[in-house]
Structures are given as structure tokens and as C-alpha cells.
Scaffold this active site. Structure first.
Site, PDB file in Angstrom:
ATOM      1  CB  CYS A 123     -16.692 -97.681   6.794  1.00  0.00           C
ATOM      2  SG  CYS A 123     -15.899 -96.883   8.181  1.00  0.00           S
ATOM      3  CG  HIS A 176     -19.007 -94.677   4.844  1.00  0.00           C
ATOM      4  ND1 HIS A 176     -19.692 -94.756   6.036  1.00  0.00           N
ATOM      5  CD2 HIS A 176     -17.703 -94.474   5.173  1.00  0.00           C
ATOM      6  CE1 HIS A 176     -18.831 -94.605   7.030  1.00  0.00           C
ATOM      7  NE2 HIS A 176     -17.623 -94.421   6.533  1.00  0.00           N
ATOM      8  CG  ASN A 211     -17.412 -92.479   9.869  1.00  0.00           C
ATOM      9  OD1 ASN A 211     -18.047 -93.532   9.844  1.00  0.00           O
ATOM     10  ND2 ASN A 211     -16.239 -92.340   9.283  1.00  0.00           N
TER      11      ASN A 211
HETATM   12  O1  UT7 Z   1     -15.091 -94.092   7.709  1.00  0.00           O
HETATM   13  C1  UT7 Z   1     -13.823 -94.429   7.251  1.00  0.00           C
HETATM   14  C2  UT7 Z   1     -13.375 -93.504   6.228  1.00  0.00           C
HETATM   15  N1  UT7 Z   1     -12.958 -92.259   6.840  1.00  0.00           N
HETATM   16  C3  UT7 Z   1     -12.827 -91.207   6.082  1.00  0.00           C
HETATM   17  O2  UT7 Z   1     -13.133 -91.270   4.902  1.00  0.00           O
HETATM   18  C4  UT7 Z   1     -12.241 -89.957   6.653  1.00  0.00           C
HETATM   19  C5  UT7 Z   1     -11.367 -89.290   5.628  1.00  0.00           C
HETATM   20  N2  UT7 Z   1     -10.688 -88.123   6.118  1.00  0.00           N
HETATM   21  C6  UT7 Z   1     -11.322 -86.953   6.391  1.00  0.00           C
HETATM   22  O3  UT7 Z   1     -12.527 -86.903   6.350  1.00  0.00           O
HETATM   23  C7  UT7 Z   1     -10.506 -85.755   6.704  1.00  0.00           C
HETATM   24  O4  UT7 Z   1      -9.168 -86.015   6.369  1.00  0.00           O
HETATM   25  C8  UT7 Z   1     -10.579 -85.297   8.210  1.00  0.00           C
HETATM   26  C9  UT7 Z   1     -11.939 -84.724   8.505  1.00  0.00           C
HETATM   27  C10 UT7 Z   1     -10.292 -86.474   9.110  1.00  0.00           C
HETATM   28  C11 UT7 Z   1      -9.539 -84.222   8.456  1.00  0.00           C
HETATM   29  O5  UT7 Z   1      -9.764 -83.120   7.579  1.00  0.00           O
HETATM   30  P1  UT7 Z   1      -8.576 -82.529   6.706  1.00  0.00           P
HETATM   31  O6  UT7 Z   1      -9.084 -81.337   6.033  1.00  0.00           O
HETATM   32  O7  UT7 Z   1      -8.050 -83.650   5.854  1.00  0.00           O
HETATM   33  O8  UT7 Z   1      -7.546 -82.127   7.796  1.00  0.00           O
HETATM   34  P2  UT7 Z   1      -6.033 -82.586   7.933  1.00  0.00           P
HETATM   35  O9  UT7 Z   1      -5.965 -83.960   8.489  1.00  0.00           O
HETATM   36  O10 UT7 Z   1      -5.333 -82.293   6.646  1.00  0.00           O
HETATM   37  O11 UT7 Z   1      -5.556 -81.561   9.007  1.00  0.00           O
HETATM   38  C12 UT7 Z   1      -5.539 -80.164   8.783  1.00  0.00           C
HETATM   39  C13 UT7 Z   1      -5.328 -79.488  10.113  1.00  0.00           C
HETATM   40  C14 UT7 Z   1      -4.185 -80.115  10.919  1.00  0.00           C
HETATM   41  O12 UT7 Z   1      -3.493 -79.076  11.575  1.00  0.00           O
HETATM   42  P3  UT7 Z   1      -2.058 -78.621  11.038  1.00  0.00           P
HETATM   43  O13 UT7 Z   1      -1.201 -79.850  11.077  1.00  0.00           O
HETATM   44  O14 UT7 Z   1      -2.307 -78.131   9.649  1.00  0.00           O
HETATM   45  O15 UT7 Z   1      -1.694 -77.568  12.004  1.00  0.00           O
HETATM   46  C15 UT7 Z   1      -4.918 -80.950  11.938  1.00  0.00           C
HETATM   47  O16 UT7 Z   1      -4.207 -81.126  13.133  1.00  0.00           O
HETATM   48  O17 UT7 Z   1      -6.492 -79.604  10.903  1.00  0.00           O
HETATM   49  C16 UT7 Z   1      -6.142 -80.076  12.184  1.00  0.00           C
HETATM   50  N3  UT7 Z   1      -7.267 -80.801  12.771  1.00  0.00           N
HETATM   51  C17 UT7 Z   1      -8.183 -80.181  13.488  1.00  0.00           C
HETATM   52  N4  UT7 Z   1      -8.366 -78.870  13.816  1.00  0.00           N
HETATM   53  C18 UT7 Z   1      -9.424 -78.565  14.562  1.00  0.00           C
HETATM   54  C19 UT7 Z   1      -7.529 -82.124  12.719  1.00  0.00           C
HETATM   55  N5  UT7 Z   1      -8.657 -82.368  13.413  1.00  0.00           N
HETATM   56  C20 UT7 Z   1      -9.081 -81.172  13.898  1.00  0.00           C
HETATM   57  C21 UT7 Z   1     -10.177 -80.787  14.686  1.00  0.00           C
HETATM   58  N6  UT7 Z   1     -10.315 -79.475  14.988  1.00  0.00           N
HETATM   59  N7  UT7 Z   1     -11.098 -81.676  15.142  1.00  0.00           N
END
Ligand code: UT7
Length: 322
Positions: free
Chosen positions: A112, A249, A279
């Protein structure tokens, strides 16, 4: 003078728009979750155009904006992690399709942050005095490497291209540019390639997909985004108040909001278009710069900072005067 002047920008996205509602049908997710956790509402997913096709359209628009014919370009650098082929590179395909001479053309991979790295290389190559006009592109078809059964990634990534034309001139548009890397040996954000052959008999049909530990990358991104802005300000002597816009980004709206908060920078001056594009990795920054220009958010003579971060791990940024 061997200064680098930005003289044109362009961008292109495939026509096919995919809304959050589509993902509600294929994985356990909701429009509400995607909007509130990422800021994404729609994204463009290519049906029949590959990375070089998106890059070609963005390049034509950037050359048009620069009022420069392709024959005048003597350097093409394309940042991508999703080329049409491992070989030839997207930049070499572009050299022929655009009708350039037998010039220098190569691809780079810094995920990225790729566009920032490509910009730094172009800036320094133009500064050497050996090159006249550079075409720098960030282009991706991430949908090729997305596992559409993985809700952690499939709602995030999408396809786009952005391009910039730079010329050796009187004005130094790029005031300062910095790039960094810290090897991700843990595998927080990876796109696998094919496994090494243990013997010559096993033929595995294993498609390489993007896998991400979102939480770890989120922590890294929220740290390096403000850190890079502060680094650029310290190196240039500019103040936050000098910046008309920050173009980060577009990985997550919450990362952008967090940076505005810790920097005490007006949220309205943080550029956001993730709601429409998701993204798009190396395409994200040049697409946003081009859109900001076309929307009148950035005018000639205005100063902005851009920062990118991502797999590698890589991060970097620049302070640019249009
Ligand atoms: O371009 C390269 C750089 N990339 C980034 O900078 C991305 C950085 N990361 C993020 O933007 C975020 O971490 C995400 C958007 C990927 C995820 O958001 P989050 O608030 O950090 O969620 P999490 O990974 O802490 O997950 C929280 C919950 C989990 O469920 P449990 O384990 O708490 O039951 C995930 O399984 O959200 C769940 N989850 C979803 N739920 C519904 C993860 N993806 C989804 C989804 N829909 N699409």
C-alpha cells in the site's frame, strides 16, 4: 534546474460497483458492520479489465492533464502487488500500449506504500538529470487475490489505478519524501505465492490469497500515520497549519479519524474517499490525489501531506505542493 514538478494526474476505476449489501449475501457480515468499522459503502471490482488496463486508462488521463504526449515520457514506474503477470511487468506493458520509445520501465512492490516509494524513486531519478518526464502509477486488481469466503478481508479490498506525470523543471513540487520498512516476519499481512515444490510429483491447486491480522495492522497504522506526518513536518520545518489537506492511504476511516484526533488536525481537512472505493492498496493515494484535485479540494500552489502504510511492513509519506 533538476527539480521535480508535478504536471498531471489521472485515475480510473472499473465500472462495476459492488455495495456492502452484496457481501451480506456471501459472508456473515452486515452493511452496518462494514460502514461503522471501516467507512466503506461501495467499491469497484473489475470484471474483465486487468491491472495494466486500469493503469493504462489512468495514465492516458494523467498525460492528458499534463498536456504531454507519451513519446515525451522516458521513465515509467508502476507500483503494484497485483500485476497481470509476474513477467512482463505492468510498466513494460504500458510502455508499448502508450506508444513510448524503448525507455526505462519497471514495477515495484511496496504494497500500500508502493506509490510513495515509486514517487521517491522517480523524484531522485529526475533529480539525477538523466531523465526528463516520468509517469508514476499505482494500480491494483486486488479482487484477483481476495478470498470471497473470508469476511476479514473480502469486504475491504478493491480495484483501481491512479497516475501522476512528473517533469524535470524549475519548481520542486515534492518538498520531502520519506519511506520506511520493518519486515513482517509474523505474517500480519500477507499475500502468499506458490509453495516450494517438495518433489516434482505433487501438483497443488492452491490459489494465493490476501490474509490479514486486522487488529495488528490497525495498531501499526494508527501509530505510523501521525508519526510520519510529524517526521515530515520536523524535516521540512512546516507546521500543521501550513497543510491544506492530508491525504492518507484509504484503509479504514477510523484510522484517518484517529490521526486527525491525535494530531489535533481539523477532520474536515483529512481527505476521505474510502466510502466509494474501499482499500485499493498502491492505487489508493494517487486516486485520492487526483480526486481531491478534480473536486477542487486541492488547487495549484496548495500544500498537502500524503501518508501510506501497509504490508511489508512499509510506510512513508511526502509533503507536496501542487
Ligand atoms: O492497506 C493495508 C493496511 N490495512 C489496514 O490498515 C487495515 C487495518 N485493520 C482494520 O482496518 C481493522 O482491523 C478491520 C476493519 C480489518 C477489522 O476491524 P476491527 O474493528 O479491528 O475488528 P477485529 O478484527 O477486532 O474483529 C472484531 C470482530 C471479530 O469477531 P469476534 O472475534 O469478536 O467474534 C471479527 O471476526 O469482528 C469480526 N469481523 C467481522 N464481522 C462482521 C471481522 N470482519 C467482519 C465482517 N463483518 N466483515
Amino acid at each position: 534546474m533538476n527539480h521535480t514538478s508535478i504536471i498531471g494526474t489521472g485515475s480510473y476505476v472499473p465500472a462495476n460497483i459492488v455495495s456492502n449489501a452484496t457481501f451480506e449475501k456471501i459472508v456473515d457480515t452486515s452493511d452496518e458492520w462494514i460502514r461503522t468499522r471501516t467507512g466503506i459503502e461501495n467499491r469497484h471490482i473489475s470484471i474483465n479489465e486487468n491491472t495494466s488496463d486500469l493503469a493504462y486508462e489512468a495514465s492516458v488521463r494523467a498525460l492528458d492533464d499534463a498536456r504531454l504526449s507519451a513519446e515525451r515520457i522516458d521513465l515509467i514506474i508502476c507500483a503494484t502487488v497485483t500485476p497481470d503477470y509476474f513477467i512482463p511487468g505492468v510498466s513494460q506493458i504500458l510502455q508499448r500500449r502508450l506508444g513510448c520509445d524503448a525507455i526505462t520501465a519497471f514495477d515495484i512492490n511496496a504494497a500500500c506504500t508502493g506509490f510513495i516509494y515509486a514517487l521517491e524513486i522517480a523524484d531522485k531519478m529526475l533529480g539525477s538529470g538523466d531523465y526528463e518526464n516520468a509517469l508514476v502509477i499505482g494500480a491494483e486488481t486486488l479482487s484477483k487475490f481476495t478470498d470471497f469466503s473470508d469476511r476479514n478481508t473480502c469486504v475491504l479490498f478493491a480495484d483501481a489505478a491512479g497516475a501522476m506525470v512528473l517533469t524535470r523543471g524549475e519548481k520542486q513540487s515534492i518538498k520531502k519524501i520519506v519511506t520506511h520498512a520493518w519486515g513482517d516476519l509474523e505474517g500480519f499481512l500477507r499475500m502468499e505465492t506458490y509453495p516450494l515444490k517438495q518433489d516434482f510429483l505433487t501438483v497443488e491447486d492452491k490459489r494465493p490469497f490476501i490474509r490479514m491480522n486486522g487488529r495488528e495492522i490497525f495498531k501499526f497504522a494508527t501509530r505510523v500515520l501521525p508519526e510520519t506526518i510529524r517526521e515530515l513536518l520536523a524535516l521540512t520545518g512546516y507546521d500543521l497549519h501550513d497543510l491544506d489537506l492530508i491525504i492518507a492511504h484509504q484503509a479504514n476511516k477510523r484510522i484517518i479519524d484517529h490521526a486527525a484526533k491525535v494530531l489535533a488536525f481539523p477532520p474536515g481537512k483529512m481527505y476521505v474517499n474510502i466510502d466509494r472505493y474501499g482499500n485499493t492498496s498502491a492505487a489508493s493515494v494517487p486516486l485520492a490525489i487526483d480526486e481531491a484535485k478534480r473536486e477542487g479540494r486541492l488547487a495549484k500552489g496548495e500544500l498537502f501531506a500524503t501518508v501510506a502504510f501497509g504490508a511489508g511492513l512499509t510506510w512513508g509519506g511526502a509533503i507536496i505542493e501542487l
